[in-house]
Design a protein around this motif. Structure first.
Motif, PDB file in Angstrom:
ATOM      1  N   ILE A  16      10.719  56.730 -19.713  1.00 26.56           N
ATOM      2  CA  ILE A  16      10.375  57.063 -18.326  1.00 26.56           C
ATOM      3  C   ILE A  16       8.904  56.749 -18.051  1.00 26.56           C
ATOM      4  O   ILE A  16       8.554  56.255 -16.975  1.00 26.56           O
ATOM      5  CB  ILE A  16      10.710  58.532 -18.001  1.00 26.56           C
ATOM      6  N   THR A  17       8.043  56.980 -19.037  1.00 22.34           N
ATOM      7  CA  THR A  17       6.618  56.658 -18.869  1.00 22.34           C
ATOM      8  C   THR A  17       6.435  55.152 -18.722  1.00 22.34           C
ATOM      9  O   THR A  17       5.685  54.694 -17.847  1.00 22.34           O
ATOM     10  CB  THR A  17       5.788  57.200 -20.044  1.00 22.34           C
ATOM     11  N   VAL A  18       7.126  54.372 -19.559  1.00 16.82           N
ATOM     12  CA  VAL A  18       7.042  52.907 -19.449  1.00 16.82           C
ATOM     13  C   VAL A  18       7.533  52.467 -18.073  1.00 16.82           C
ATOM     14  O   VAL A  18       6.909  51.633 -17.407  1.00 16.82           O
ATOM     15  CB  VAL A  18       7.841  52.223 -20.581  1.00 16.82           C
ATOM     16  N   GLU A  19       8.642  53.039 -17.606  1.00 18.62           N
ATOM     17  CA  GLU A  19       9.172  52.687 -16.290  1.00 18.62           C
ATOM     18  C   GLU A  19       8.202  53.094 -15.179  1.00 18.62           C
ATOM     19  O   GLU A  19       7.972  52.344 -14.223  1.00 18.62           O
ATOM     20  CB  GLU A  19      10.538  53.342 -16.074  1.00 18.62           C
ATOM     21  N   ALA A  20       7.616  54.292 -15.313  1.00 18.98           N
ATOM     22  CA  ALA A  20       6.658  54.762 -14.301  1.00 18.98           C
ATOM     23  C   ALA A  20       5.435  53.854 -14.240  1.00 18.98           C
ATOM     24  O   ALA A  20       4.966  53.495 -13.149  1.00 18.98           O
ATOM     25  CB  ALA A  20       6.227  56.198 -14.606  1.00 18.98           C
ATOM     26  N   LEU A  21       4.909  53.460 -15.396  1.00 21.49           N
ATOM     27  CA  LEU A  21       3.754  52.556 -15.412  1.00 21.49           C
ATOM     28  C   LEU A  21       4.128  51.191 -14.845  1.00 21.49           C
ATOM     29  O   LEU A  21       3.321  50.554 -14.161  1.00 21.49           O
ATOM     30  CB  LEU A  21       3.192  52.428 -16.821  1.00 21.49           C
ATOM     31  N   GLY A  22       5.355  50.752 -15.106  1.00 19.45           N
ATOM     32  CA  GLY A  22       5.824  49.496 -14.518  1.00 19.45           C
ATOM     33  C   GLY A  22       5.895  49.582 -13.006  1.00 19.45           C
ATOM     34  O   GLY A  22       5.506  48.648 -12.294  1.00 19.45           O
ATOM     35  N   ALA A  23       6.385  50.723 -12.487  1.00 19.52           N
ATOM     36  CA  ALA A  23       6.459  50.909 -11.033  1.00 19.52           C
ATOM     37  C   ALA A  23       5.067  50.972 -10.416  1.00 19.52           C
ATOM     38  O   ALA A  23       4.820  50.408  -9.336  1.00 19.52           O
ATOM     39  CB  ALA A  23       7.244  52.188 -10.711  1.00 19.52           C
ATOM     40  N   LEU A  24       4.136  51.645 -11.114  1.00 19.93           N
ATOM     41  CA  LEU A  24       2.752  51.723 -10.628  1.00 19.93           C
ATOM     42  C   LEU A  24       2.122  50.335 -10.595  1.00 19.93           C
ATOM     43  O   LEU A  24       1.471  49.948  -9.627  1.00 19.93           O
ATOM     44  CB  LEU A  24       1.956  52.670 -11.528  1.00 19.93           C
ATOM     45  N   SER A  25       2.353  49.564 -11.644  1.00 15.36           N
ATOM     46  CA  SER A  25       1.833  48.202 -11.720  1.00 15.36           C
ATOM     47  C   SER A  25       2.430  47.334 -10.618  1.00 15.36           C
ATOM     48  O   SER A  25       1.722  46.555  -9.971  1.00 15.36           O
ATOM     49  CB  SER A  25       2.149  47.613 -13.096  1.00 15.36           C
ATOM     50  N   LYS A  26       3.727  47.476 -10.382  1.00 19.26           N
ATOM     51  CA  LYS A  26       4.375  46.683  -9.326  1.00 19.26           C
ATOM     52  C   LYS A  26       3.793  47.038  -7.955  1.00 19.26           C
ATOM     53  O   LYS A  26       3.552  46.149  -7.127  1.00 19.26           O
ATOM     54  CB  LYS A  26       5.882  46.922  -9.338  1.00 19.26           C
ATOM     55  N   ALA A  27       3.534  48.311  -7.726  1.00 11.87           N
ATOM     56  CA  ALA A  27       2.929  48.720  -6.454  1.00 11.87           C
ATOM     57  C   ALA A  27       1.534  48.123  -6.303  1.00 11.87           C
ATOM     58  O   ALA A  27       1.154  47.670  -5.221  1.00 11.87           O
ATOM     59  CB  ALA A  27       2.881  50.246  -6.365  1.00 11.87           C
ATOM     60  N   LEU A  28       0.763  48.096  -7.395  1.00  6.05           N
ATOM     61  CA  LEU A  28      -0.562  47.478  -7.338  1.00  6.05           C
ATOM     62  C   LEU A  28      -0.447  45.983  -7.078  1.00  6.05           C
ATOM     63  O   LEU A  28      -1.222  45.416  -6.299  1.00  6.05           O
ATOM     64  CB  LEU A  28      -1.346  47.741  -8.624  1.00  6.05           C
ATOM     65  N   GLU A  29       0.528  45.329  -7.702  1.00  9.02           N
ATOM     66  CA  GLU A  29       0.731  43.900  -7.453  1.00  9.02           C
ATOM     67  C   GLU A  29       1.075  43.648  -5.992  1.00  9.02           C
ATOM     68  O   GLU A  29       0.603  42.671  -5.392  1.00  9.02           O
ATOM     69  CB  GLU A  29       1.838  43.360  -8.363  1.00  9.02           C
ATOM     70  N   THR A  30       1.852  44.527  -5.381  1.00 12.18           N
ATOM     71  CA  THR A  30       2.171  44.398  -3.954  1.00 12.18           C
ATOM     72  C   THR A  30       0.907  44.575  -3.123  1.00 12.18           C
ATOM     73  O   THR A  30       0.681  43.855  -2.142  1.00 12.18           O
ATOM     74  CB  THR A  30       3.249  45.416  -3.554  1.00 12.18           C
TER      75      THR A  30
END
Length: 153
Positions: free
Chosen positions: A24-38
């Motif tokens: 879940i932490t890996v997924e959360a960091l991935g979602a945070l990174s994707k939001a930053l990329e957006t």
């Protein structure tokens, strides 16, 4: 996959999950990174807006020149006084909008994302994507290798 699992031909250490980091932490960091990329993409659009608006303002010089040349000095004066150099929103040229966005939103977001990756994943960025790559690549296929080739010295 975790840090302790070394798979021959697998991802480098920086793209392996540190011990104790859960899914879940890996997924959360991935979602945070994707939001930053957006946000990076939105910032790019803001720079497009800045440059296009600046280009249009500079193109007005030619319009003013041609209006004067064509015998329409009153219209040249209107363009010069009403539009040329005008604020795009009250008190702001586009560079000021870019500066405010960077200071108020983009840089704080960037710092927060970096801090989260540092604290929660020992600074290892793109773990979600690295694990997705491992799941999707075909072992032994030359176009599916885990790492870029080592640089030649």
């Amino acid at each position: 996959m975790n840090e302790q699992t070394e798979i021959p031909g697998g991802p480098d250490r920086e793209h392996r999950r540190p011990e104790g980091v859960d899914d879940i932490t890996v997924e959360a960091l991935g979602a945070l990174s994707k939001a930053l990329e957006t946000t990076e993409r939105a910032r790019g659009r803001l720079y497009d807006f800045h440059q296009l608006t600046g280009t249009a303002d500079l193109q007005l010089d030619r319009a003013v020149e041609l209006l004067e040349e064509a015998g329409h000095p009153e219209w040249a004066a209107k363009v010069r006084s009403e539009i040329l150099g005008r604020n795009v929103i009250p008190g702001h040229w586009t560079f000021q909008i870019v500066e405010a966005y960077n200071a108020t939103y983009y840089r704080p977001f960037q710092r927060l994302e970096t801090s989260a990756v540092d604290e929660l994943a020992q600074g290892r960025d793109h773990l979600y994507e690295a694990e997705m790559k491992e799941e999707r690549r075909t072992a032994g296929h030359p176009a599916h290798v885990a790492r870029p080739p080592a640089p030649e010295l």
